[in-house]
Design a protein around this motif. Structure first.
Motif, PDB file in Angstrom:
ATOM      1  N   ALA A  61       0.849  -1.191   0.000  1.00 42.89           N
ATOM      2  CA  ALA A  61       0.000   0.000   0.000  1.00 42.89           C
ATOM      3  C   ALA A  61       0.885   1.240   0.000  1.00 42.89           C
ATOM      4  N   ALA A  62       0.548   2.165  -0.875  1.00 41.26           N
ATOM      5  CA  ALA A  62       1.265   3.440  -0.965  1.00 41.26           C
ATOM      6  C   ALA A  62       0.256   4.512  -1.353  1.00 41.26           C
ATOM      7  N   LYS A  63       0.703   5.748  -1.388  1.00 39.62           N
ATOM      8  CA  LYS A  63      -0.207   6.842  -1.740  1.00 39.62           C
ATOM      9  C   LYS A  63      -0.876   6.618  -3.088  1.00 39.62           C
ATOM     10  N   LYS A  64      -0.141   5.987  -4.024  1.00 38.75           N
ATOM     11  CA  LYS A  64      -0.714   5.780  -5.357  1.00 38.75           C
ATOM     12  C   LYS A  64      -1.664   4.592  -5.419  1.00 38.75           C
ATOM     13  N   GLY A  65      -1.843   3.880  -4.316  1.00 33.09           N
ATOM     14  CA  GLY A  65      -2.818   2.800  -4.281  1.00 33.09           C
ATOM     15  C   GLY A  65      -2.281   1.504  -3.714  1.00 33.09           C
ATOM     16  N   VAL A  66      -3.168   0.529  -3.667  1.00 33.06           N
ATOM     17  CA  VAL A  66      -2.847  -0.801  -3.160  1.00 33.06           C
ATOM     18  C   VAL A  66      -2.575  -1.702  -4.358  1.00 33.06           C
ATOM     19  N   ARG A  67      -1.525  -2.528  -4.238  1.00 35.03           N
ATOM     20  CA  ARG A  67      -1.117  -3.385  -5.348  1.00 35.03           C
ATOM     21  C   ARG A  67      -0.862  -4.808  -4.876  1.00 35.03           C
ATOM     22  N   LEU A  68      -1.084  -5.740  -5.773  1.00 38.38           N
ATOM     23  CA  LEU A  68      -0.693  -7.124  -5.555  1.00 38.38           C
ATOM     24  C   LEU A  68       0.632  -7.301  -6.281  1.00 38.38           C
ATOM     25  N   VAL A  69       1.672  -7.649  -5.547  1.00 40.45           N
ATOM     26  CA  VAL A  69       3.031  -7.706  -6.069  1.00 40.45           C
ATOM     27  C   VAL A  69       3.486  -9.165  -6.094  1.00 40.45           C
ATOM     28  N   PHE A  70       3.993  -9.603  -7.240  1.00 40.20           N
ATOM     29  CA  PHE A  70       4.531 -10.959  -7.384  1.00 40.20           C
ATOM     30  C   PHE A  70       6.046 -10.892  -7.395  1.00 40.20           C
ATOM     31  N   HIS A  71       6.671 -11.622  -6.451  1.00 38.24           N
ATOM     32  CA  HIS A  71       8.121 -11.602  -6.274  1.00 38.24           C
ATOM     33  C   HIS A  71       8.848 -11.976  -7.558  1.00 38.24           C
ATOM     34  N   LYS A  72       8.437 -13.049  -8.204  1.00 43.55           N
ATOM     35  CA  LYS A  72       9.071 -13.490  -9.450  1.00 43.55           C
ATOM     36  C   LYS A  72       8.061 -13.441 -10.585  1.00 43.55           C
ATOM     37  N   GLY A  73       7.331 -12.350 -10.625  1.00 40.47           N
ATOM     38  CA  GLY A  73       6.274 -12.189 -11.610  1.00 40.47           C
ATOM     39  C   GLY A  73       6.740 -12.241 -13.054  1.00 40.47           C
ATOM     40  N   ALA A  74       7.982 -11.857 -13.325  1.00 40.21           N
ATOM     41  CA  ALA A  74       8.491 -11.889 -14.692  1.00 40.21           C
ATOM     42  C   ALA A  74       8.574 -13.314 -15.228  1.00 40.21           C
ATOM     43  N   LEU A  75       8.600 -14.295 -14.336  1.00 43.35           N
ATOM     44  CA  LEU A  75       8.698 -15.695 -14.754  1.00 43.35           C
ATOM     45  C   LEU A  75       7.335 -16.347 -14.981  1.00 43.35           C
ATOM     46  N   LEU A  76       6.275 -15.660 -14.607  1.00 47.82           N
ATOM     47  CA  LEU A  76       4.941 -16.255 -14.656  1.00 47.82           C
ATOM     48  C   LEU A  76       4.297 -16.072 -16.021  1.00 47.82           C
ATOM     49  N   GLU A  77       3.518 -17.074 -16.409  1.00 47.42           N
ATOM     50  CA  GLU A  77       2.693 -16.924 -17.601  1.00 47.42           C
ATOM     51  C   GLU A  77       1.571 -15.964 -17.241  1.00 47.42           C
ATOM     52  N   ASP A  78       1.343 -14.988 -18.091  1.00 44.02           N
ATOM     53  CA  ASP A  78       0.348 -13.957 -17.836  1.00 44.02           C
ATOM     54  C   ASP A  78      -0.474 -13.708 -19.104  1.00 44.02           C
ATOM     55  N   PRO A  79      -1.281 -14.702 -19.511  1.00 47.26           N
ATOM     56  CA  PRO A  79      -2.031 -14.545 -20.764  1.00 47.26           C
ATOM     57  C   PRO A  79      -3.014 -13.372 -20.737  1.00 47.26           C
ATOM     58  N   ALA A  80      -3.491 -12.985 -19.565  1.00 48.40           N
ATOM     59  CA  ALA A  80      -4.421 -11.859 -19.468  1.00 48.40           C
ATOM     60  C   ALA A  80      -3.697 -10.511 -19.527  1.00 48.40           C
ATOM     61  N   GLY A  81      -2.364 -10.525 -19.436  1.00 43.32           N
ATOM     62  CA  GLY A  81      -1.590  -9.296 -19.506  1.00 43.32           C
ATOM     63  C   GLY A  81      -1.816  -8.361 -18.339  1.00 43.32           C
ATOM     64  N   LEU A  82      -1.999  -8.929 -17.143  1.00 39.26           N
ATOM     65  CA  LEU A  82      -2.289  -8.116 -15.959  1.00 39.26           C
ATOM     66  C   LEU A  82      -1.051  -7.482 -15.340  1.00 39.26           C
TER      67      LEU A  82
END
Length: 121
Positions: A61-82
């Motif tokens: 959580a920061a002033k710009k909003g709340v986020r879901l952060v993935f530690h190794k997100g660059a390695l994940l398949e993300d077909p929805a492009g989220l």
């Protein structure tokens, strides 16, 4: 860490941020009930098998909003492009986007668990 630590962390947020963070906690727990959660590194952090060094995701959580952060997100398949981000591995998405896409977030969590378990290189 106990639920008390999580409640204390949530209490430190403004009302809107707290609501968004609570939605994300519910979303993550519903998608992958095997995860443990604790307050680590200034955020609610999730892992499996108590492997905190290799955490899967967190709620920041920061002033710009709340986020879901993935530690190794660059390695994940993300077909929805989220996921977005320019760090070497870390990727994130705004809480609003995560809540609107529960199936895609569940798929990201399953992929993160598989990576951590060594099922995917």
């Amino acid at each position: 860490m106990t639920d008390e630590h999580i409640q204390t962390w949530l209490a430190g947020l403004d009302e809107d941020q707290r609501g968004r963070a609570e939605e994300l906690v519910r979303l993550v727990n519903a998608a992958e009930p095997r995860l443990q959660q604790a307050v680590k590194w200034g955020r609610i952090t999730f892992t499996i098998d108590n492997r905190w060094h290799d955490w899967l995701c967190g709620i920041a959580a920061a002033k710009k909003g709340v986020r879901l952060v993935f530690h190794k997100g660059a390695l994940l398949e993300d077909p929805a492009g989220l996921l977005s981000g320019s760090a070497r591995y870390v990727r994130e998405l705004p809480a609003e986007q995560a809540v609107e896409s529960p199936e895609a977030v569940a798929a990201l969590l399953r992929s993160a668990v598989a990576h951590q378990a060594g099922l995917i290189e």
